[in-house]
Design a protein around this motif. Structure first.
Motif, PDB file in Angstrom:
ATOM      1  N   GLU A  14       4.714  -4.328 -12.016  1.00  0.00           N
ATOM      2  CA  GLU A  14       4.232  -3.183 -12.807  1.00  0.00           C
ATOM      3  C   GLU A  14       3.727  -2.074 -11.882  1.00  0.00           C
ATOM      4  O   GLU A  14       4.017  -0.897 -12.075  1.00  0.00           O
ATOM      5  CB  GLU A  14       3.044  -3.603 -13.690  1.00  0.00           C
ATOM      6  N   ASP A  18       5.027   1.738 -11.173  1.00  0.00           N
ATOM      7  CA  ASP A  18       4.215   2.946 -11.362  1.00  0.00           C
ATOM      8  C   ASP A  18       4.472   3.937 -10.227  1.00  0.00           C
ATOM      9  O   ASP A  18       4.561   5.151 -10.450  1.00  0.00           O
ATOM     10  CB  ASP A  18       2.717   2.602 -11.394  1.00  0.00           C
ATOM     11  N   TRP A  19       4.568   3.405  -9.020  1.00  0.00           N
ATOM     12  CA  TRP A  19       4.816   4.293  -7.872  1.00  0.00           C
ATOM     13  C   TRP A  19       6.230   4.845  -7.893  1.00  0.00           C
ATOM     14  O   TRP A  19       6.465   6.008  -7.546  1.00  0.00           O
ATOM     15  CB  TRP A  19       4.550   3.558  -6.552  1.00  0.00           C
ATOM     16  N   ARG A  21       7.994   5.424 -10.494  1.00  0.00           N
ATOM     17  CA  ARG A  21       7.991   6.422 -11.544  1.00  0.00           C
ATOM     18  C   ARG A  21       7.392   7.728 -11.047  1.00  0.00           C
ATOM     19  O   ARG A  21       7.864   8.810 -11.344  1.00  0.00           O
ATOM     20  CB  ARG A  21       7.134   5.906 -12.695  1.00  0.00           C
ATOM     21  N   GLN A  22       6.323   7.579 -10.267  1.00  0.00           N
ATOM     22  CA  GLN A  22       5.665   8.774  -9.752  1.00  0.00           C
ATOM     23  C   GLN A  22       6.645   9.591  -8.916  1.00  0.00           C
ATOM     24  O   GLN A  22       6.573  10.807  -8.882  1.00  0.00           O
ATOM     25  CB  GLN A  22       4.441   8.362  -8.924  1.00  0.00           C
ATOM     26  N   PHE A 248     -13.163 -11.215   1.936  1.00  0.00           N
ATOM     27  CA  PHE A 248     -11.770 -10.920   2.278  1.00  0.00           C
ATOM     28  C   PHE A 248     -11.760  -9.606   3.046  1.00  0.00           C
ATOM     29  O   PHE A 248     -12.068  -8.574   2.454  1.00  0.00           O
ATOM     30  CB  PHE A 248     -10.933 -10.754   1.014  1.00  0.00           C
ATOM     31  N   VAL A 249     -11.444  -9.637   4.316  1.00  0.00           N
ATOM     32  CA  VAL A 249     -11.524  -8.396   5.099  1.00  0.00           C
ATOM     33  C   VAL A 249     -10.265  -8.187   5.942  1.00  0.00           C
ATOM     34  O   VAL A 249      -9.603  -9.145   6.338  1.00  0.00           O
ATOM     35  CB  VAL A 249     -12.776  -8.379   6.016  1.00  0.00           C
ATOM     36  N   PRO A 250      -9.947  -6.917   6.219  1.00  0.00           N
ATOM     37  CA  PRO A 250      -8.774  -6.636   7.044  1.00  0.00           C
ATOM     38  C   PRO A 250      -8.873  -7.347   8.399  1.00  0.00           C
ATOM     39  O   PRO A 250      -9.980  -7.509   8.932  1.00  0.00           O
ATOM     40  CB  PRO A 250      -8.827  -5.120   7.248  1.00  0.00           C
ATOM     41  N   TYR A 251      -7.736  -7.740   8.910  1.00  0.00           N
ATOM     42  CA  TYR A 251      -7.725  -8.465  10.166  1.00  0.00           C
ATOM     43  C   TYR A 251      -6.559  -7.994  11.010  1.00  0.00           C
ATOM     44  O   TYR A 251      -5.499  -7.659  10.493  1.00  0.00           O
ATOM     45  CB  TYR A 251      -7.577  -9.971   9.885  1.00  0.00           C
ATOM     46  N   ASN A 301      -5.468  -5.655  -2.358  1.00  0.00           N
ATOM     47  CA  ASN A 301      -6.631  -5.060  -3.004  1.00  0.00           C
ATOM     48  C   ASN A 301      -7.881  -5.074  -2.139  1.00  0.00           C
ATOM     49  O   ASN A 301      -8.421  -4.017  -1.852  1.00  0.00           O
ATOM     50  CB  ASN A 301      -6.900  -5.719  -4.361  1.00  0.00           C
ATOM     51  N   PRO A 302      -8.346  -6.243  -1.709  1.00  0.00           N
ATOM     52  CA  PRO A 302      -9.604  -6.204  -0.947  1.00  0.00           C
ATOM     53  C   PRO A 302      -9.489  -5.407   0.349  1.00  0.00           C
ATOM     54  O   PRO A 302     -10.471  -4.816   0.798  1.00  0.00           O
ATOM     55  CB  PRO A 302      -9.920  -7.674  -0.653  1.00  0.00           C
ATOM     56  N   ASN A 304      -7.536  -2.823   0.823  1.00  0.00           N
ATOM     57  CA  ASN A 304      -7.064  -1.473   0.516  1.00  0.00           C
ATOM     58  C   ASN A 304      -5.797  -1.132   1.306  1.00  0.00           C
ATOM     59  O   ASN A 304      -5.671  -0.037   1.841  1.00  0.00           O
ATOM     60  CB  ASN A 304      -8.171  -0.437   0.799  1.00  0.00           C
ATOM     61  N   ASN A 306      -2.827  -0.916   0.065  1.00  0.00           N
ATOM     62  CA  ASN A 306      -1.929  -0.080  -0.721  1.00  0.00           C
ATOM     63  C   ASN A 306      -0.489  -0.589  -0.666  1.00  0.00           C
ATOM     64  O   ASN A 306       0.464   0.171  -0.547  1.00  0.00           O
ATOM     65  CB  ASN A 306      -2.013   1.366  -0.187  1.00  0.00           C
TER      66      ASN A 306
ATOM     67  N   ALA B  10     -15.914  -5.780   6.336  1.00  0.00           N
ATOM     68  CA  ALA B  10     -15.376  -4.430   6.106  1.00  0.00           C
ATOM     69  C   ALA B  10     -15.666  -3.904   4.707  1.00  0.00           C
ATOM     70  O   ALA B  10     -15.677  -2.703   4.474  1.00  0.00           O
ATOM     71  CB  ALA B  10     -13.871  -4.417   6.371  1.00  0.00           C
ATOM     72  N   GLN B  27     -17.124  -5.807  -2.667  1.00  0.00           N
ATOM     73  CA  GLN B  27     -16.526  -7.017  -3.233  1.00  0.00           C
ATOM     74  C   GLN B  27     -17.458  -7.730  -4.198  1.00  0.00           C
ATOM     75  O   GLN B  27     -17.014  -8.339  -5.160  1.00  0.00           O
ATOM     76  CB  GLN B  27     -16.086  -7.971  -2.124  1.00  0.00           C
ATOM     77  N   SER B  86     -10.927  -7.609  16.318  1.00  0.00           N
ATOM     78  CA  SER B  86      -9.996  -8.215  15.348  1.00  0.00           C
ATOM     79  C   SER B  86     -10.308  -7.798  13.915  1.00  0.00           C
ATOM     80  O   SER B  86      -9.562  -8.127  13.001  1.00  0.00           O
ATOM     81  CB  SER B  86     -10.075  -9.739  15.417  1.00  0.00           C
ATOM     82  N   PHE B  87     -11.438  -7.123  13.725  1.00  0.00           N
ATOM     83  CA  PHE B  87     -11.864  -6.816  12.362  1.00  0.00           C
ATOM     84  C   PHE B  87     -11.898  -5.316  12.107  1.00  0.00           C
ATOM     85  O   PHE B  87     -12.942  -4.676  12.213  1.00  0.00           O
ATOM     86  CB  PHE B  87     -13.234  -7.445  12.096  1.00  0.00           C
ATOM     87  N   PRO B  88     -10.745  -4.744  11.772  1.00  0.00           N
ATOM     88  CA  PRO B  88     -10.708  -3.292  11.532  1.00  0.00           C
ATOM     89  C   PRO B  88     -11.526  -2.919  10.297  1.00  0.00           C
ATOM     90  O   PRO B  88     -11.773  -3.751   9.430  1.00  0.00           O
ATOM     91  CB  PRO B  88      -9.228  -2.994  11.282  1.00  0.00           C
ATOM     92  N   HIS B  95      -5.799   5.557  -3.412  1.00  0.00           N
ATOM     93  CA  HIS B  95      -4.384   5.614  -3.783  1.00  0.00           C
ATOM     94  C   HIS B  95      -4.253   5.423  -5.275  1.00  0.00           C
ATOM     95  O   HIS B  95      -4.803   4.470  -5.823  1.00  0.00           O
ATOM     96  CB  HIS B  95      -3.605   4.485  -3.110  1.00  0.00           C
ATOM     97  N   PRO B  97      -1.116   6.066  -8.431  1.00  0.00           N
ATOM     98  CA  PRO B  97       0.195   6.638  -8.732  1.00  0.00           C
ATOM     99  C   PRO B  97       0.209   7.589  -9.932  1.00  0.00           C
ATOM    100  O   PRO B  97       1.210   8.271 -10.156  1.00  0.00           O
ATOM    101  CB  PRO B  97       1.051   5.404  -9.033  1.00  0.00           C
ATOM    102  N   ARG B 232     -14.337  -0.917  -4.941  1.00  0.00           N
ATOM    103  CA  ARG B 232     -13.451  -0.239  -3.992  1.00  0.00           C
ATOM    104  C   ARG B 232     -12.822   1.014  -4.598  1.00  0.00           C
ATOM    105  O   ARG B 232     -12.784   2.078  -3.975  1.00  0.00           O
ATOM    106  CB  ARG B 232     -12.359  -1.217  -3.541  1.00  0.00           C
TER     107      ARG B 232
END
Ligand code: SF4
Ligand code: SF4
Lengths: 328, 342
Positions: A14, A18-19, A21-22, A248-251, A301-302, A304, A306, B10, B27, B86-88, B95, B97, B232
């Protein structure tokens, strides 16, 4: 035009749509189950695909995104006929359906496929073996069916049990079962019979954190999962704690690890998937498994990341590139 | 000291205010108030080894700094690590649409604008959410017809507020909510206190009765910690956009197209103007881009990325960038004032 093969209730689809469609980009969605639910016609040559009222001009499709499709047992056809049919017939029809769905790539051999039904079912043991060939660390892995053997292993390693096959949900009359990864203790062993169904048993890695990495054509979108603080999720983070969710964090994976994983994905002929790793307290990264069609929303999601938009743009790019190829 | 570096998760983001700061936990949907000195340690000295941080403060506050950080570890806002690289950080780009993310449509008993006409246009723009405000007490039939308009439309959320009438029973409203699963909340306002049902009498979570009188658009724009949103989506949007008006379109009770029904400026009447045309206008989009960082006072407030903005009711009507009129917080003193506005 982009073709998306998926179940109707796939939230990621879904969002990607949406993207699309945009950007006003043409796209059709098809659940292969409709091939048996509705009057359908499919011609291999010249290529034709008609499902109910929908006529999909396959010659215009240059990129396909394959997600999970509905099971035969989800179909109305099955609902209506299950009482009439013997078990073997159901099994046979279900296989027929799977074979048709898995045969769809034959209809679109010139298109770009983001995931394909052809290598959707990766075998966990096979994957671990290839991972080792790619110089990735993997936990010691066994298939065990006797109590004596298990007890012996437990003297050597801390152990966990997991399913060999996809650990997806199993539908039973009362609801859903999930096969979570579970720790094996002395007590577990005492409860077991002397022999039991062959089970996948793995060395339990003492972890600093878990890593889930979404892989898309050589790019990694990784996430660290801190579940250690919380007893409830220590062995398997899917046993979710709703009060105090895990972090949950970026790595950022080290680049030499990324290249080994890329090699693995290439050998498995997967251009997209979710990879599970553990960072051990020994500082090593351990490869656990790969899921070709992951629910990437839990990473996107956590962090971001995208990913919905990134996937939409990727599909558009490939569709245009393969269209050009088709013209020349 | 277990490890060399302290790292914030983060999703836990420090925000500096004039006299104190917050850590916004995107979160767990909460925030923690922290002193500005801790903000400084977490941001200016981010990524530095503990020993380097101690040295910056001439080793005079080693124990205090460690206590602060241990507190953050205990509350699970951060952790010690040997590999901070390691942790950006979280990318804070928003974002989305959809050209329009939510619509607000008002009605009173004299309203004439037909909803189907509006819904059709919003559907063509794939608007995912709509809020309908009935300042009067509509009949069950009106509510039903309203919801019926959204069948087979791509709206993912429909919220309604409507005035109390003794003809609307809980049973009827509950049935309505079951029949139209897209209805995410239904608030019945102006309920006489003796008629407010006990929560045990209501079997669905999205039906609420309130005493408050919401009989005109002037009831909007309230600012309170009760309305803070820590997640977020909200936080990233508020970095660059207006946290109330971005990608919003409204139709007031007389059918005028506006950013918000409470504003005086309109962009034409729904009878004569298409919503898609209005949305494209730069003048219409202007309000979308007023972020809290541009609003006086708010820009110094530690709540600015979790607090809804209001551009219709501002403290100083002569200054479009003055803070929301209905806010009672003073970030310079870190106090909530009881009565004064400003
Ligand atoms: S600008 Fe103010 S009055 Fe208008 S919708 Fe937003 S909060 Fe309400
Ligand atoms: S000063 Fe601004 S940001 Fe702070 S609470 Fe008031 S309205 Fe919200």
């Amino acid at each position: 035009m982009i073709l998306i093969l998926s179940k109707p209730d796939d939230a990621s689809v879904e969002k990607v749509m949406d993207w699309l469609r945009q950007c006003d980009y043409p796209c059709v969605r098809l659940d292969p189950i409709d091939l048996i639910e509705q009057a359908s016609f499919c011609s291999l040559y010249p290529e034709k695909l008609e499902v109910g009222q929908k006529v999909i001009d396959v010659t215009q499709v240059h990129a396909v995104w394959y997600r999970r499709m509905s099971n035969f047992t989800d179909s109305k056809y099955f609902e209506h006929n299950k009482k009439k049919l013997v078990k073997q017939a159901i099994a046979q029809l279900s296989q027929e359906y799977n074979a048709i769905a898995e045969g769809l790539p034959a209809l679109l051999p010139q298109a770009y496929w983001l995931n394909t039904p052809l290598n959707d079912n990766v075998n966990k043991l096979q994957v671990l073996s290839i991972a080792r060939q790619c110089k990735l660390q993997v936990p010691a892995t066994f298939i065990v069916s006797t109590r004596v053997r298990l007890a012996k292993l437990l003297k050597e390693f801390a152990l966990i049990y997991k399913s060999v096959y996809n650990s997806i949900f199993m539908k039973v009359d009362q609801g859903f079962y999930t096969m979570y990864t579970q720790e094996i203790t002395q007590e577990t062993i005492q409860r077991l019979d002397t022999t039991f169904y062959p089970s996948l048993v793995q060395q339990k890695i003492e972890k600093l954190y878990e890593i889930r990495s979404f892989y898309l054509e050589g790019q990694f979108y990784s996430m660290a999962i801190f579940s250690q603080q919380d007893k409830q999720t220590q062995v398997d983070f899917r046993q979710y704690n709703r009060q105090n969710p895990n972090r949950f964090v970026p790595y950022q994976l080290p680049s030499n690890l990324e290249s080994k994983l890329t090699q693995l994905m290439q050998q498995l002929h997967l251009n997209c998937g979710s990879i599970d790793l553990i960072k051990g307290i020994d500082g090593q990264f351990y490869f656990l498994e790969v899921n070709p069609i992951g629910q990437y929303g839990m990473t996107s999601n956590p962090c971001n990341y995208n990913l919905d938009q990134i996937i939409a743009q990727h599909l558009i790019k490939q569709d245009l590139a393969y269209e050009k190829k088709a013209i020349h | 000291m277990r490890q060399d570096y302290f790292v914030l998760f983060a999703c836990c983001i420090p925000v500096k205010g004039h006299s104190r700061s917050t850590i916004c936990d995107l979160q767990r949907n909460s925030f923690e108030l922290i002193p500005n000195i801790l903000f400084e340690i977490l941001t200016e000295h981010e990524g530095k080894a503990m020993q380097t941080i101690f040295a910056t403060y001439h080793h005079e506050y080693n124990r205090e700094i460690e206590e602060y950080l241990d507190f953050l570890v205990e509350k699970e806002y951060g952790f010690y690590s040997a590999e901070p690289q390691s942790f950006p950080k979280l990318d804070l780009t928003w974002h989305n649409p959809f050209p329009v993310t939510h619509a607000l449509v008002d009605f009173d008993e004299k309203s004439k604008h037909p909803l189907p006409h509006i819904v059709k246009q919003l559907t063509a723009m794939f608007c995912p959410a709509i809020e309908l405000r009935f300042f009067h007490a509509p009949s069950l039939e009106v509510l039903e017809n309203t919801l019926q308009t959204f069948q087979d439309s791509p709206f993912r959320s429909v919220q309604m507020i409507a005035g109390y009438s003794k003809d609307l029973t809980i049973a009827q409203l509950t049935a309505l909510a079951y029949q139209y699963p897209r209805l995410q909340s239904l608030v019945i306002h102006s309920t006489p206190s003796e008629n407010i049902p006990a929560s045990s009498d209501i079997s669905i979570p999205h039906l609420t009765f309130i005493e408050q009188n919401l009989s005109s658009e002037a009831c909007c724009g309230n600012i309170s910690p009760r309305y803070f949103t820590v997640n977020r989506q909200f936080f990233t949007e508020a970095q660059t956009f207006n946290s109330c008006l971005n990608r919003k379109i409204s139709i007031d009770k007389r059918g005028f197209i506006k950013n918000c029904p409470s504003m005086t400026q309109h962009f034409g009447h729904i009878e004569a103007t298409s919503l898609a045309d209005v949305v494209k206008q730069q003048a219409f989009q202007k309000a979308w881009h007023i972020s809290k960082d541009q609003v006086t006072t708010c820009q110094d407030c530690e709540f600015r990325y979790v607090c809804h903005d209001c551009r219709a009711y501002v403290a100083n009507p002569g200054n479009a960038l003055s803070k929301p009129a209905k806010c009672r917080y003073n970030p310079y003193e870190a106090t909530w004032e009881a009565a004064t506005i400003g």
